[in-house]
Write a protein that holds these residues in place. Structure first.
Motif, mmCIF file in Angstrom:
data_model
loop_
_atom_site.group_PDB
_atom_site.id
_atom_site.type_symbol
_atom_site.label_atom_id
_atom_site.label_comp_id
_atom_site.label_asym_id
_atom_site.label_seq_id
_atom_site.Cartn_x
_atom_site.Cartn_y
_atom_site.Cartn_z
ATOM 1 N N LEU A 33 0.836 -1.204 0.000
ATOM 2 C CA LEU A 33 0.000 0.000 0.000
ATOM 3 C C LEU A 33 0.868 1.250 0.000
ATOM 4 N N GLU A 34 1.848 1.294 0.888
ATOM 5 C CA GLU A 34 2.732 2.453 0.967
ATOM 6 C C GLU A 34 3.509 2.641 -0.337
ATOM 7 N N LYS A 36 2.690 1.529 -3.414
ATOM 8 C CA LYS A 36 1.800 1.853 -4.531
ATOM 9 C C LYS A 36 1.400 3.334 -4.508
ATOM 10 N N LEU A 37 1.093 3.863 -3.319
ATOM 11 C CA LEU A 37 0.676 5.262 -3.212
ATOM 12 C C LEU A 37 1.857 6.205 -2.939
ATOM 13 N N ASP A 79 -11.665 -1.173 -0.039
ATOM 14 C CA ASP A 79 -10.217 -1.143 -0.229
ATOM 15 C C ASP A 79 -9.724 0.305 -0.345
ATOM 16 N N ILE A 81 -6.871 1.565 -1.321
ATOM 17 C CA ILE A 81 -6.163 1.907 -2.563
ATOM 18 C C ILE A 81 -7.176 2.221 -3.652
ATOM 19 N N ARG A 82 -8.145 1.362 -3.792
ATOM 20 C CA ARG A 82 -9.202 1.562 -4.788
ATOM 21 C C ARG A 82 -9.934 2.883 -4.570
ATOM 22 N N THR A 84 -8.875 5.596 -2.933
ATOM 23 C CA THR A 84 -7.980 6.727 -3.176
ATOM 24 C C THR A 84 -7.816 6.965 -4.671
ATOM 25 N N GLU A 85 -7.607 5.898 -5.425
ATOM 26 C CA GLU A 85 -7.473 6.033 -6.875
ATOM 27 C C GLU A 85 -8.767 6.573 -7.500
ATOM 28 N N LEU A 105 -4.245 9.362 1.809
ATOM 29 C CA LEU A 105 -5.200 8.446 1.227
ATOM 30 C C LEU A 105 -6.616 8.728 1.711
#
Length: 175
Positions: A33-34, A36-37, A79, A81-82, A84-85, A105
């Motif tokens: 996670l860290e 990827k973002l 999720d 990540i999802r 945030t994106e 995030l």
């Protein structure tokens, strides 16, 4: 810090329809996670992920890390990540909206339109949680001093939001 979150989550588990990840989020998933973002997570949120992964109950949610093999669409929508994106795609580089902040995030959506944003360690506001509203074209309208305060607010209603100008919000909505 971890003791405060544990106490809050004990209370959360008493809320109707409370659910969280069975088992903690593995360190490798947190590290991914860290990476990827391209952020460093504040310790209280990292502890939350390590212990609970994500959580939801009737009326609220805290986005986090879902099991990688989870097929349930309800959990996939939690999720972080999802989420945030999604908000970056929806609001970045739009003339009418302020872009989502760079360092951090999205940890929850706001039902009235908007999102709660946790600032990462790279930010001058490391660890704070801001509420950004669509009614104000993506402007931040309130904040919490920490993830722990934000989580406490969701579960117990205290502490109150910091720096909320409800008159300004209503003027923009009605304007």
């Amino acid at each position: 810090m971890s003791n405060e979150i544990t106490k809050i989550m004990v209370q959360a588990q008493k809320i109707k329809n409370f659910r969280c990840r069975k088992g903690s989020a593995p360190q490798v998933q947190i590290k991914d996670l860290e990476e990827k973002l391209k952020i460093t997570l504040p310790e209280p949120y990292k502890f939350f992920l390590e212990q609970y992964g994500f959580c939801l109950w009737f009326g609220d949610v805290v986005f986090g890390l879902v099991p990688l093999d989870e097929d349930n669409e309800d959990y996939k929508s939690l999720d972080v990540i999802r989420a945030t994106e999604y908000y970056h795609q929806r609001y970045d580089n739009k003339d009418e909206y302020q872009s989502v902040p760079e360092h951090g995030l999205v940890i929850n959506s706001y039902d009235g339109g908007g999102y709660y944003f946790l600032f990462s360690e790279e930010s001058e506001r490391a660890g704070e949680v801001g509420l950004f509203l669509t009614e104000t074209y993506g402007q931040e309208e309130s904040k919490f001093k920490s993830f722990t305060d934000y989580l406490s607010f969701l579960v117990t209603g205290t502490p109150d939001l910091v720096d909320v100008d409800y008159d300004k919000i209503m003027d923009i909505i009605e304007g």
